[in-house]
Design a protein around this motif. Structure first.
Motif, PDB file in Angstrom:
ATOM      1  N   VAL A 160     -86.195  26.175  19.368  1.00 44.60           N
ATOM      2  CA  VAL A 160     -86.660  26.419  18.016  1.00 44.60           C
ATOM      3  C   VAL A 160     -87.107  24.801  17.383  1.00 44.60           C
ATOM      4  N   LYS A 161     -86.826  24.096  17.921  1.00 48.26           N
ATOM      5  CA  LYS A 161     -87.361  22.624  17.470  1.00 48.26           C
ATOM      6  C   LYS A 161     -87.460  21.722  18.580  1.00 48.26           C
ATOM      7  N   ARG A 162     -88.742  20.611  18.811  1.00 45.60           N
ATOM      8  CA  ARG A 162     -88.513  19.797  19.968  1.00 45.60           C
ATOM      9  C   ARG A 162     -89.109  18.501  19.690  1.00 45.60           C
ATOM     10  N   ILE A 163     -88.218  17.529  19.919  1.00 47.75           N
ATOM     11  CA  ILE A 163     -88.920  16.207  19.730  1.00 47.75           C
ATOM     12  C   ILE A 163     -88.826  15.350  21.088  1.00 47.75           C
ATOM     13  N   ARG A 164     -89.624  14.503  21.196  1.00 51.17           N
ATOM     14  CA  ARG A 164     -90.010  13.680  22.594  1.00 51.17           C
ATOM     15  C   ARG A 164     -90.171  12.271  21.949  1.00 51.17           C
ATOM     16  N   VAL A 165     -89.756  11.179  22.578  1.00 53.96           N
ATOM     17  CA  VAL A 165     -89.914   9.780  22.262  1.00 53.96           C
ATOM     18  C   VAL A 165     -89.951   9.131  23.660  1.00 53.96           C
ATOM     19  N   ASP A 166     -90.557   7.955  23.624  1.00 53.78           N
ATOM     20  CA  ASP A 166     -90.433   7.073  24.847  1.00 53.78           C
ATOM     21  C   ASP A 166     -88.996   6.335  25.082  1.00 53.78           C
ATOM     22  N   THR A 167     -88.629   6.312  26.150  1.00 56.48           N
ATOM     23  CA  THR A 167     -87.280   5.605  26.301  1.00 56.48           C
ATOM     24  C   THR A 167     -87.654   4.345  26.460  1.00 56.48           C
ATOM     25  N   PRO A 168     -86.911   3.427  25.387  1.00 59.32           N
ATOM     26  CA  PRO A 168     -86.955   2.012  25.075  1.00 59.32           C
ATOM     27  C   PRO A 168     -86.904   1.089  26.459  1.00 59.32           C
ATOM     28  N   LYS A 169     -87.369   0.159  26.655  1.00 58.93           N
ATOM     29  CA  LYS A 169     -87.483  -0.797  27.863  1.00 58.93           C
ATOM     30  C   LYS A 169     -86.734  -1.900  27.572  1.00 58.93           C
ATOM     31  N   SER A 170     -86.552  -2.201  26.124  1.00 57.86           N
ATOM     32  CA  SER A 170     -85.895  -3.468  25.850  1.00 57.86           C
ATOM     33  C   SER A 170     -84.203  -3.572  25.855  1.00 57.86           C
ATOM     34  N   GLY A 171     -83.463  -2.660  25.745  1.00 55.66           N
ATOM     35  CA  GLY A 171     -82.116  -2.777  26.000  1.00 55.66           C
ATOM     36  C   GLY A 171     -81.389  -1.532  25.391  1.00 55.66           C
ATOM     37  N   TYR A 172     -80.025  -1.822  25.406  1.00 52.85           N
ATOM     38  CA  TYR A 172     -79.213  -0.528  25.098  1.00 52.85           C
ATOM     39  C   TYR A 172     -78.997  -0.124  23.538  1.00 52.85           C
ATOM     40  N   GLN A 173     -79.110  -1.307  22.787  1.00 51.66           N
ATOM     41  CA  GLN A 173     -79.236  -1.122  21.426  1.00 51.66           C
ATOM     42  C   GLN A 173     -80.192  -0.306  20.877  1.00 51.66           C
ATOM     43  N   PHE A 194     -82.254   1.757  22.988  1.00 48.44           N
ATOM     44  CA  PHE A 194     -82.023   3.054  23.439  1.00 48.44           C
ATOM     45  C   PHE A 194     -81.056   3.907  22.574  1.00 48.44           C
ATOM     46  N   LEU A 195     -80.016   3.201  22.144  1.00 48.60           N
ATOM     47  CA  LEU A 195     -79.060   3.810  21.214  1.00 48.60           C
ATOM     48  C   LEU A 195     -79.700   4.439  20.140  1.00 48.60           C
ATOM     49  N   SER A 196     -80.384   3.216  19.522  1.00 49.07           N
ATOM     50  CA  SER A 196     -81.002   3.969  18.081  1.00 49.07           C
ATOM     51  C   SER A 196     -82.017   4.838  18.451  1.00 49.07           C
ATOM     52  N   ALA A 197     -82.822   4.837  19.330  1.00 43.46           N
ATOM     53  CA  ALA A 197     -83.781   5.870  19.706  1.00 43.46           C
ATOM     54  C   ALA A 197     -83.148   7.245  20.010  1.00 43.46           C
ATOM     55  N   VAL A 198     -81.888   7.349  20.441  1.00 44.69           N
ATOM     56  CA  VAL A 198     -81.354   8.260  20.949  1.00 44.69           C
ATOM     57  C   VAL A 198     -80.853   8.889  19.453  1.00 44.69           C
ATOM     58  N   LYS A 199     -80.252   8.135  18.789  1.00 42.67           N
ATOM     59  CA  LYS A 199     -79.571   8.839  17.302  1.00 42.67           C
ATOM     60  C   LYS A 199     -80.765   9.043  16.349  1.00 42.67           C
ATOM     61  N   SER A 200     -82.091   8.516  16.443  1.00 47.98           N
ATOM     62  CA  SER A 200     -83.171   9.101  15.600  1.00 47.98           C
ATOM     63  C   SER A 200     -83.682  10.378  16.013  1.00 47.98           C
ATOM     64  N   VAL A 201     -83.693  10.864  17.413  1.00 48.73           N
ATOM     65  CA  VAL A 201     -84.048  11.737  17.976  1.00 48.73           C
ATOM     66  C   VAL A 201     -82.957  12.964  17.175  1.00 48.73           C
ATOM     67  N   ILE A 202     -81.415  12.879  17.326  1.00 44.35           N
ATOM     68  CA  ILE A 202     -80.708  13.585  16.983  1.00 44.35           C
ATOM     69  C   ILE A 202     -80.622  13.965  15.228  1.00 44.35           C
ATOM     70  N   ASP A 203     -80.870  12.655  14.530  1.00 38.07           N
ATOM     71  CA  ASP A 203     -80.897  12.889  13.292  1.00 38.07           C
ATOM     72  C   ASP A 203     -82.127  13.845  12.616  1.00 38.07           C
ATOM     73  N   SER A 204     -83.280  13.509  13.678  1.00 40.38           N
ATOM     74  CA  SER A 204     -84.271  14.107  13.244  1.00 40.38           C
ATOM     75  C   SER A 204     -84.389  15.737  13.253  1.00 40.38           C
ATOM     76  N   LEU A 205     -83.447  16.176  14.517  1.00 42.82           N
ATOM     77  CA  LEU A 205     -83.175  17.669  14.684  1.00 42.82           C
ATOM     78  C   LEU A 205     -82.289  18.019  13.679  1.00 42.82           C
ATOM     79  N   MET A 206     -81.383  17.285  13.139  1.00 44.19           N
ATOM     80  CA  MET A 206     -80.493  17.558  12.292  1.00 44.19           C
ATOM     81  C   MET A 206     -80.600  17.865  10.920  1.00 44.19           C
ATOM     82  N   GLU A 207     -81.989  17.320  10.313  1.00 46.20           N
ATOM     83  CA  GLU A 207     -82.401  17.336   9.231  1.00 46.20           C
ATOM     84  C   GLU A 207     -82.452  18.344   8.466  1.00 46.20           C
TER      85      GLU A 207
END
Length: 306
Positions: A25-38, A40-53
């Motif tokens: 019912v909802k889909r979001i895609r973003v590029d996987t960060p190349k710079s490092g874990y933090q 990456f973790l921020s990008a994952v959280k942003s996807v989850i937060d956007s889905l939960m809005e």
């Protein structure tokens, strides 16, 4: 509603799935960060937060490259190298109050395809293999994912290529995992490009398959070679678990030319030369992993559907 995330080397995809219908019912895609874990973790959280809005959800399921070391709880064997040694699942559970489950992305592919996809007619078993940025596998036996004592069930990408010969397969090459001549170096999408570049110019997998479709002699030879490598890999697994069906996912799986070639060559690398194991493209396509991830907390017993 259920959240599922499919995380690979190029993209992070998140969906909300309705468990009653199985629809996204909802889909979001973003590029996987190349710079490092933090990052990456921020990008994952942003996807989850956007889905939960705008939607109330019950759980978060994550399909990710690599696996969890049961002793340390940290990621191991990921081809997103900065993930290795990080407590990714722990970081997500610390941030969200919902049930969170994580498994290998290939396990998610196997779950979705065995339940409702290309392997749904199988009674007990299937092998699902991702041939994309990396190579991984998921194994279903008696309707259950084989995860293993060390979380390494299905990690076929890091077995050595069966029948490796320098004259045929090129010089010995060390994998990022530390081993040599891993299957991933030959049958992943990047491996397909790597072995082409050893002989010719540097080209994308898509460009090579376009040349193949045009009848280019070198491309035809290379696709035949790739199918032989993949048949060697799959044949070694058939000799161990003899699955009812093999399902392929990931970028290279979208190339229809490989299927008859692999099925034809497979029997040459199995104990019985009468093997007729079907090799199928994932029915859910690029959504296979993310759908399996969404249902992972349910299969894990973290969530019960009403």
């Amino acid at each position: 509603m259920l959240i599922g995330l499919d995380i690979g080397g190029t993209k992070i995809e998140g969906v909300i799935v309705s468990p009653s219908s199985g629809d996204v019912v909802k889909r979001i895609r973003v590029d996987t960060p190349k710079s490092g874990y933090q990052a990456f973790l921020s990008a994952v959280k942003s996807v989850i937060d956007s889905l939960m809005e705008t939607t109330e959800v019950q759980s978060i399921g994550v399909g990710c490259c690599g696996s969890i070391n049961r002793t340390t709880g940290k990621i191991q064997g990921a081809n997103i190298l900065y993930l290795n040694g990080e407590d990714f699942l722990g970081d997500l559970r610390a941030h969200y109050s919902l049930p969170v489950a994580l498994t290998n992305d290939a396990n998610c592919l196997a779950i979705s395809e065995f339940e409702t996809g290309a392997a749904k007619e199988a009674l007990n078993s299937c092998l699902a293999v991702i041939i994309g940025t990396g190579c991984g596998g998921g194994i279903v036996i008696h309707g259950n994912i084989v995860d293993g004592q060390h979380g390494l069930g299905g990690e076929i990408g890091h077995n050595p290529l069966p029948g490796y010969e320098p004259e045929k397969d090129g010089p010995t090459t060390q994998c990022y995992c530390g081993s040599y001549n891993c299957n991933e170096l030959f049958v992943s999408g990047t491996g397909f490009e790597r072995t082409w570049a050893q002989k010719y110019d540097k080209l994308s997998a898509k460009a090579i398959f376009n040349r193949y479709a045009d009848g280019d002699k070198d491309a035809v030879e290379h696709v035949e070679y790739y199918a032989d490598c993949l048949a060697r890999v799959l044949g070694s697994i058939v000799n161990v678990i003899d699955p009812e069906v093999i399902v392929l996912g990931g970028g290279v799986s979208n190339q229809s030319a490989i299927y008859p070639l692999v099925e034809q060559k497979l029997k040459h690398y199995t104990f019985s030369k009468n093997v007729t194991t079907p090799v199928k493209q994932a029915l859910h396509g690029d959504s296979s992993g993310v759908l399996g991830a969404a249902y992972l907390p349910v299969m894990s017993g973290l969530v019960q559907l009403g």
